[in-house]
Motif scaffolding. Structure first.
Motif, PDB file in Angstrom:
ATOM      1  N   ARG A 133      60.669  30.909  32.644  1.00  9.71           N
ATOM      2  CA  ARG A 133      61.161  32.315  31.899  1.00  9.71           C
ATOM      3  C   ARG A 133      60.948  30.256  30.457  1.00  9.71           C
ATOM      4  O   ARG A 133      60.189  30.939  29.320  1.00  9.71           O
ATOM      5  N   GLN A 134      60.655  29.207  30.547  1.00 12.15           N
ATOM      6  CA  GLN A 134      60.820  28.059  29.485  1.00 12.15           C
ATOM      7  C   GLN A 134      58.989  27.922  29.554  1.00 12.15           C
ATOM      8  O   GLN A 134      58.845  27.407  28.310  1.00 12.15           O
ATOM      9  N   VAL A 135      58.828  28.454  30.120  1.00 11.67           N
ATOM     10  CA  VAL A 135      56.387  27.866  30.458  1.00 11.67           C
ATOM     11  C   VAL A 135      56.416  29.412  29.092  1.00 11.67           C
ATOM     12  O   VAL A 135      55.384  29.129  28.394  1.00 11.67           O
ATOM     13  N   THR A 136      57.051  29.981  29.147  1.00 10.00           N
ATOM     14  CA  THR A 136      56.672  31.455  28.298  1.00 10.00           C
ATOM     15  C   THR A 136      57.264  31.592  26.854  1.00 10.00           C
ATOM     16  O   THR A 136      57.275  32.297  25.978  1.00 10.00           O
ATOM     17  N   ALA A 137      58.648  30.675  26.818  1.00  9.72           N
ATOM     18  CA  ALA A 137      59.877  30.736  25.620  1.00  9.72           C
ATOM     19  C   ALA A 137      59.034  30.290  24.521  1.00  9.72           C
ATOM     20  O   ALA A 137      57.741  29.078  24.485  1.00  9.72           O
ATOM     21  N   THR A 161      46.378  29.573  28.155  1.00 13.59           N
ATOM     22  CA  THR A 161      45.966  30.778  29.716  1.00 13.59           C
ATOM     23  C   THR A 161      47.330  30.257  31.295  1.00 13.59           C
ATOM     24  O   THR A 161      47.231  32.339  31.732  1.00 13.59           O
ATOM     25  N   VAL A 162      47.936  29.381  31.099  1.00 11.43           N
ATOM     26  CA  VAL A 162      48.821  29.981  32.188  1.00 11.43           C
ATOM     27  C   VAL A 162      49.930  29.613  31.324  1.00 11.43           C
ATOM     28  O   VAL A 162      50.749  31.090  32.560  1.00 11.43           O
ATOM     29  N   ARG A 163      50.051  30.623  30.756  1.00 13.42           N
ATOM     30  CA  ARG A 163      51.529  30.737  29.838  1.00 13.42           C
ATOM     31  C   ARG A 163      50.965  32.726  29.875  1.00 13.42           C
ATOM     32  O   ARG A 163      51.506  33.456  30.454  1.00 13.42           O
ATOM     33  N   ILE A 164      49.208  32.887  30.329  1.00  9.67           N
ATOM     34  CA  ILE A 164      49.000  34.223  30.364  1.00  9.67           C
ATOM     35  C   ILE A 164      49.451  34.733  31.618  1.00  9.67           C
ATOM     36  O   ILE A 164      50.127  35.358  31.959  1.00  9.67           O
ATOM     37  N   PHE A 165      49.200  33.839  32.554  1.00 11.17           N
ATOM     38  CA  PHE A 165      49.467  33.732  33.458  1.00 11.17           C
ATOM     39  C   PHE A 165      50.917  34.380  34.880  1.00 11.17           C
ATOM     40  O   PHE A 165      51.717  35.204  34.862  1.00 11.17           O
TER      41      PHE A 165
END
Length: 469
Positions: free
Chosen positions: A157-161, A79-83
């Motif tokens: 950017r690392q959170v969604t990498a 969910t955090v990544r979607i945000f």
């Protein structure tokens, strides 16, 4: 809390749909802040969509900032990544901050975020900013503010990498259902892991931040977040400081003081000033007074009360306690543990002094909720305990008045219902039968029911006795 901001002519207030307002007016802004309710609530997820963020971006002046709140509890990594992916699809420059224990804040901009650190340092030394950060974040320095900084744009950017992350859009509001799935779960953002990811990728500092004392920031983070992942010397100090703060938070002042002494240094920031001052007061040492100008006025009064109590100066302790509780009505920041410890001392004072002008003033201060209903459960329980301390038992004029103040929506707890029933019966109160019925209803729903609670001894009213046949 906000110094009567709504009465300030510089603050016009518009009531309405924020998204509609941004779509229909022609104004542009230097700062837009969005702090809606939880995204799983109906309609709220529309304030977390790509289209809403595009509207905001179009309404920002050049260099303008957008601040977006997100809960850090009842949420998983997906969910955090979607945000993050949705936010980053519109704002190429992102900073991540932690505000309170359960809150995350993203700062977004269409251009690089640049700061004048010297100007910021001067600004936070002025009111109302000085008092605001001391109250909300318990610091007086710019370094203390940046202890809440987690990561720059590279961290975002690392959170969604290395993952294909969908976006939250007007026609596909994934966040509403993603948050709903995590409702009342143990899932939450692990801030320690976020800080470690930012540190390991060199993304834990804002651009051109050499003007900040990062050694001091690391030291203050130890007090706030613990010692994990810190350099060796900070890890050792952090362990000792963390132990001292943990004992202090749990009300073990003697244990907190013993562990604090192992640090062999003077306190450096507000949490440490408060710990040292209250521990010294509990020891009856006047040295506690040295630190009182470093803590909030309500805390200073409570510490004075404890010091006077330990020094066998009860009249002065009662005066200081009355002032402390009075300040709780206007100061929303004291923690529940601090309020509970202070009110526990108030009970000691009332039990020792009995009904006097001063102790009756303390009881009166407990009649009304504190600011923003802070520690409401603690206040309510203390109100009844205080009345019992003055009446020397569960029956009497003060207990009767305290219990009646909860009507008609009384706390559904065995101890309170028992006191209420006993008090009303002794006073022949009009609600005496209702009070016995409520108590028996509660007991009947407990394991063992009314038989296990010696039903006959409770002198049940006729309607309850009939219902059990």
């Amino acid at each position: 809390m906000n110094h009567n901001a709504l009465a300030n002519p510089k603050l016009p207030v518009t009531f309405g749909d924020a998204r509609e307002l941004l779509l229909t007016n022609r104004d542009k802004y230097d700062l837009i802040v969005s702090e809606p309710s939880n995204p799983y609530r109906a309609g709220v997820a529309t304030l977390f969509t790509r289209e809403f963020y595009e509207t905001i971006a179009a309404k920002l002046n050049r260099g303008g900032l957008f601040a977006q709140w997100l809960q850090a509890y009842d949420v998983d990594l997906r969910t955090v990544r979607i945000f993050y992916a949705t936010f980053g699809a519109v704002f190429p420059h992102i900073e991540t901050w932690q505000t309170q224990a359960g809150d995350l804040l993203l700062i977004g901009s269409q251009s690089a975020i640049v700061r004048d650190f010297a100007a910021l340092r001067a600004r936070i030394a002025e009111e109302p900013f000085q008092n605001a950060i001391a109250s909300a974040w318990e610091t007086t320095s710019l370094e203390g503010v940046f202890t809440h900084y987690i990561g720059n744009g590279e961290f975002a950017r690392q959170v969604t990498a290395n993952s294909r992350v969908p976006l939250n859009t007007d026609d596909r509001m994934l966040l509403e259902f993603a948050f709903a799935r995590n409702r009342q779960t143990d899932n939450r953002i692990n801030f320690a892991e976020m800080r470690e990811l930012a540190r390991s990728t060199g993304a834990d500092r804002p651009v051109n931040s050499d003007a900040l004392d990062w050694n001091r920031i690391e030291r203050e983070r130890v007090a706030l977040y613990g010692h994990s992942g810190r350099p060796g010397e900070l890890q050792i100090e952090g362990q000792r400081l963390g132990d001292a703060l943990a004992h202090y938070e749990n009300g073990d002042l003697a244990g907190a003081w013993a562990r604090w002494q192992s640090l062999q240094r003077e306190p450096r920031d507000i949490p440490e000033f408060r710990l040292v001052a209250e521990c010294l007061a509990d020891r009856g040492e006047d040295a506690a007074l040295i630190y009182l100008d470093k803590v909030q006025p309500s805390e200073a009064d409570a510490i004075r009360a404890r010091l006077f109590w330990r020094q066998h100066r009860p009249e002065e302790a009662v005066i200081a306690m009355t002032s402390a509780i009075g300040r709780f009505h206007v100061d929303p920041w004291p923690s529940t543990s601090y309020v509970a410890r202070t009110l526990g001392l108030a009970i000691d004072l009332l039990q020792d002094r009995g009904p006097t002008t001063g102790t009756l003033s303390i009881l009166q201060q407990l009649q009304e909720p504190f600011a923003v209903y802070n520690s409401e459960g603690v206040r309510e329980a203390t109100l009844v305990r205080a009345a019992m301390a003055l009446d020397r038992g569960p029956t009497g004029e003060h207990v009767l008045h305290a219990v009646a103040a909860f009507e008609p929506h009384v706390p559904w707890e065995l101890k309170f219902l028992s006191i209420r029933s006993r008090c009303y019966s002794a006073a022949h109160h009009p609600r005496a039968d209702d009070a016995r019925c409520d108590l028996l209803d509660f007991i009947a729903a407990e394991p063992g029911g009314v038989e296990g609670a010696h039903f006959a001894q409770l002198n049940a009213p006729a309607r309850v006795a009939a219902s059990t046949k």
